[in-house]
Design a protein around this motif. Structure first.
Motif, PDB file in Angstrom:
ATOM      1  N   THR A 194       0.815  -1.216   0.000  1.00  0.00           N
ATOM      2  CA  THR A 194       0.000   0.000   0.000  1.00  0.00           C
ATOM      3  C   THR A 194       0.847   1.264   0.000  1.00  0.00           C
ATOM      4  O   THR A 194       0.361   2.338  -0.326  1.00  0.00           O
ATOM      5  CB  THR A 194      -0.918   0.006   1.228  1.00  0.00           C
ATOM      6  OG1 THR A 194      -0.116  -0.159   2.408  1.00  0.00           O
ATOM      7  CG2 THR A 194      -1.931  -1.121   1.155  1.00  0.00           C
ATOM      8  N   GLN A 199       2.218   0.499  -7.438  1.00  0.00           N
ATOM      9  CA  GLN A 199       1.452  -0.730  -7.304  1.00  0.00           C
ATOM     10  C   GLN A 199      -0.010  -0.401  -7.033  1.00  0.00           C
ATOM     11  O   GLN A 199      -0.320   0.467  -6.217  1.00  0.00           O
ATOM     12  CB  GLN A 199       2.008  -1.605  -6.172  1.00  0.00           C
ATOM     13  CG  GLN A 199       3.354  -2.232  -6.510  1.00  0.00           C
ATOM     14  CD  GLN A 199       3.747  -3.288  -5.503  1.00  0.00           C
ATOM     15  OE1 GLN A 199       3.012  -3.567  -4.565  1.00  0.00           O
ATOM     16  NE2 GLN A 199       4.919  -3.877  -5.688  1.00  0.00           N
ATOM     17  N   VAL A 200      -0.882  -1.106  -7.733  1.00  0.00           N
ATOM     18  CA  VAL A 200      -2.330  -0.902  -7.601  1.00  0.00           C
ATOM     19  C   VAL A 200      -2.940  -2.177  -7.036  1.00  0.00           C
ATOM     20  O   VAL A 200      -2.690  -3.279  -7.548  1.00  0.00           O
ATOM     21  CB  VAL A 200      -2.974  -0.569  -8.967  1.00  0.00           C
ATOM     22  CG1 VAL A 200      -4.473  -0.400  -8.808  1.00  0.00           C
ATOM     23  CG2 VAL A 200      -2.345   0.685  -9.544  1.00  0.00           C
ATOM     24  N   ILE A 201      -3.701  -2.047  -5.970  1.00  0.00           N
ATOM     25  CA  ILE A 201      -4.365  -3.182  -5.335  1.00  0.00           C
ATOM     26  C   ILE A 201      -5.867  -3.058  -5.575  1.00  0.00           C
ATOM     27  O   ILE A 201      -6.472  -2.035  -5.261  1.00  0.00           O
ATOM     28  CB  ILE A 201      -4.064  -3.222  -3.832  1.00  0.00           C
ATOM     29  CG1 ILE A 201      -2.556  -3.360  -3.605  1.00  0.00           C
ATOM     30  CG2 ILE A 201      -4.806  -4.372  -3.160  1.00  0.00           C
ATOM     31  CD1 ILE A 201      -2.171  -3.305  -2.151  1.00  0.00           C
ATOM     32  N   VAL A 202      -6.461  -4.107  -6.149  1.00  0.00           N
ATOM     33  CA  VAL A 202      -7.908  -4.140  -6.405  1.00  0.00           C
ATOM     34  C   VAL A 202      -8.572  -4.859  -5.238  1.00  0.00           C
ATOM     35  O   VAL A 202      -8.303  -6.034  -4.976  1.00  0.00           O
ATOM     36  CB  VAL A 202      -8.209  -4.859  -7.728  1.00  0.00           C
ATOM     37  CG1 VAL A 202      -9.718  -4.908  -7.969  1.00  0.00           C
ATOM     38  CG2 VAL A 202      -7.512  -4.165  -8.886  1.00  0.00           C
ATOM     39  N   LEU A 203      -9.450  -4.152  -4.538  1.00  0.00           N
ATOM     40  CA  LEU A 203     -10.141  -4.712  -3.387  1.00  0.00           C
ATOM     41  C   LEU A 203     -11.434  -5.376  -3.844  1.00  0.00           C
ATOM     42  O   LEU A 203     -12.261  -4.747  -4.529  1.00  0.00           O
ATOM     43  CB  LEU A 203     -10.450  -3.618  -2.366  1.00  0.00           C
ATOM     44  CG  LEU A 203      -9.235  -2.863  -1.805  1.00  0.00           C
ATOM     45  CD1 LEU A 203      -9.698  -1.750  -0.888  1.00  0.00           C
ATOM     46  CD2 LEU A 203      -8.316  -3.812  -1.066  1.00  0.00           C
ATOM     47  N   PRO A 204     -11.656  -6.656  -3.509  1.00  0.00           N
ATOM     48  CA  PRO A 204     -12.890  -7.336  -3.937  1.00  0.00           C
ATOM     49  C   PRO A 204     -14.155  -6.657  -3.422  1.00  0.00           C
ATOM     50  O   PRO A 204     -15.179  -6.650  -4.103  1.00  0.00           O
ATOM     51  CB  PRO A 204     -12.737  -8.749  -3.345  1.00  0.00           C
ATOM     52  CG  PRO A 204     -11.279  -8.915  -3.100  1.00  0.00           C
ATOM     53  CD  PRO A 204     -10.759  -7.560  -2.775  1.00  0.00           C
ATOM     54  N   GLU A 205     -14.074  -6.078  -2.213  1.00  0.00           N
ATOM     55  CA  GLU A 205     -15.277  -5.430  -1.670  1.00  0.00           C
ATOM     56  C   GLU A 205     -15.688  -4.240  -2.534  1.00  0.00           C
ATOM     57  O   GLU A 205     -16.883  -4.031  -2.805  1.00  0.00           O
ATOM     58  CB  GLU A 205     -15.020  -4.954  -0.242  1.00  0.00           C
ATOM     59  CG  GLU A 205     -14.516  -6.034   0.706  1.00  0.00           C
ATOM     60  CD  GLU A 205     -13.013  -6.195   0.651  1.00  0.00           C
ATOM     61  OE1 GLU A 205     -12.323  -5.204   0.370  1.00  0.00           O
ATOM     62  OE2 GLU A 205     -12.543  -7.328   0.874  1.00  0.00           O
ATOM     63  N   LYS A 206     -14.701  -3.463  -2.989  1.00  0.00           N
ATOM     64  CA  LYS A 206     -15.011  -2.304  -3.828  1.00  0.00           C
ATOM     65  C   LYS A 206     -15.582  -2.738  -5.168  1.00  0.00           C
ATOM     66  O   LYS A 206     -16.477  -2.090  -5.722  1.00  0.00           O
ATOM     67  CB  LYS A 206     -13.750  -1.476  -4.045  1.00  0.00           C
ATOM     68  CG  LYS A 206     -13.201  -0.831  -2.784  1.00  0.00           C
ATOM     69  CD  LYS A 206     -14.166   0.205  -2.237  1.00  0.00           C
ATOM     70  CE  LYS A 206     -13.597   0.878  -0.995  1.00  0.00           C
ATOM     71  NZ  LYS A 206     -14.548   1.878  -0.448  1.00  0.00           N
ATOM     72  N   VAL A 207     -15.053  -3.840  -5.723  1.00  0.00           N
ATOM     73  CA  VAL A 207     -15.566  -4.346  -7.006  1.00  0.00           C
ATOM     74  C   VAL A 207     -17.034  -4.740  -6.864  1.00  0.00           C
ATOM     75  O   VAL A 207     -17.873  -4.433  -7.729  1.00  0.00           O
ATOM     76  CB  VAL A 207     -14.721  -5.535  -7.485  1.00  0.00           C
ATOM     77  CG1 VAL A 207     -15.332  -6.156  -8.733  1.00  0.00           C
ATOM     78  CG2 VAL A 207     -13.294  -5.088  -7.771  1.00  0.00           C
ATOM     79  N   GLU A 208     -17.364  -5.426  -5.770  1.00  0.00           N
ATOM     80  CA  GLU A 208     -18.762  -5.819  -5.549  1.00  0.00           C
ATOM     81  C   GLU A 208     -19.666  -4.597  -5.387  1.00  0.00           C
ATOM     82  O   GLU A 208     -20.791  -4.579  -5.891  1.00  0.00           O
ATOM     83  CB  GLU A 208     -18.846  -6.711  -4.316  1.00  0.00           C
ATOM     84  CG  GLU A 208     -18.166  -8.072  -4.502  1.00  0.00           C
ATOM     85  CD  GLU A 208     -18.212  -8.896  -3.236  1.00  0.00           C
ATOM     86  OE1 GLU A 208     -18.762  -8.387  -2.232  1.00  0.00           O
ATOM     87  OE2 GLU A 208     -17.711 -10.032  -3.263  1.00  0.00           O
ATOM     88  N   VAL A 210     -19.242  -1.620  -6.743  1.00  0.00           N
ATOM     89  CA  VAL A 210     -19.426  -0.984  -8.050  1.00  0.00           C
ATOM     90  C   VAL A 210     -20.394  -1.792  -8.901  1.00  0.00           C
ATOM     91  O   VAL A 210     -21.281  -1.229  -9.578  1.00  0.00           O
ATOM     92  CB  VAL A 210     -18.064  -0.824  -8.744  1.00  0.00           C
ATOM     93  CG1 VAL A 210     -18.251  -0.349 -10.179  1.00  0.00           C
ATOM     94  CG2 VAL A 210     -17.180   0.150  -7.989  1.00  0.00           C
TER      95      VAL A 210
END
Length: 266
Positions: A194, A199-208, A210
């Motif tokens: 972080t 580096q870019v971190i994709v959070l599964p919670e944010k994807v859900e 959206v």
């Protein structure tokens, strides 16, 4: 009439010079012990000097002889009234650029080839969890012409805030019969993902979140559209599909018959 007090900036500069001289002295005396750094804390009672080394036993000595000798030199040469030495061990020595540079210098002094020493240090640094390492060795290796060789692994930051925050840097010199060798080491310490800007971190919670938001918008749009328009769009889609099927059927018949009438006449 009282003497004029010296400005504050002069005191700061004098303290900085003394600390630099102490650091240089300790670096030369504790080379074999794997010297990493020192911290000087001045109190009204005593001056506490904390030494960070790879092998504390070589700093203390048998019966504390080496520590006592260093204390006497600090009193006599650098003006410390009541110095107190504390020795702490570096838990991961191969994440320290100073220790790695000393490691390479000692192996070259023993007669080992510089490439072998550099690759051995590079493997140990990366095995310790470093994000990247760069080793530069410059000087006369075999002939009379000096050159520089570089050994790299992982990533290396060179500009912005990252080199100052995450990169450890050290320089050492080795005197050989053919001349002086310079060793420069840069190590990128282990960093949390972080904290890195690249580096870019994709959070599964944010994807859900959206996806749920988009599905809700589609449902709202479908409710706003009147049913008459939906029926018209469906009928238009069906007519387009029929036209496409008819065109495909005519093309298939022409291919089976061998072409059109104009092709046959030709």
């Amino acid at each position: 009439m009282s003497a004029k007090a010296s400005p504050t900036y002069k005191k700061i500069i004098e303290e900085g010079l003394i600390r630099a001289r102490v650091f240089e002295f300790l670096q030369g005396e504790l080379d074999r012990a794997g010297f990493h750094g020192a911290k000087v804390v001045s109190t009204p009672v005593r001056d506490v000097i904390t030494l960070y080394v790879e092998r504390p036993g070589l700093v203390i000595g048998r019966g504390g002889r080496i520590a006592k000798r260093l204390t006497e030199i600090l009193k006599r040469e650098f003006g410390f009234q009541n110095p107190y030495l504390r020795v702490e061990k570096v838990e991961q020595p191969f994440l320290s650029a100073s220790i790695v540079a000393n490691f390479i210098a000692r192996r070259i002094m023993r007669g080992e080839r510089h490439k072998r020493a550099a690759f051995a240090a590079l493997r140990r640094v990366m095995a310790s969890g470093a994000k990247g390492v760069e080793i530069r060795i410059a000087g006369k290796f075999t002939g009379q012409r000096a050159r520089e060789e570089r050994f790299r692994a992982g990533v290396m930051y060179r500009c912005g805030e990252d080199p100052m925050s995450y990169v450890d840097y050290a320089v050492r010199h080795v005197m050989l019969p053919q001349g002086m060798l310079g060793i420069r080491v840069r190590i990128v310490r282990p960093i949390e993902a972080t904290a890195l800007p690249d580096q870019v971190i994709v959070l599964p919670e944010k994807v859900e979140e959206v996806l749920a938001e988009f599905s809700g918008r589609e449902a709202e749009v479908a409710q706003e559209v009147p049913p008459e328009l939906l029926e018209e769009s469906e009928s238009e889609d069906e007519s387009e599909e029929k036209e496409v099927k008819e065109v495909e059927g005519d093309a298939g018949e022409e291919c089976e018959s061998g072409g059109t009438e104009e092709d046959v006449k030709g």
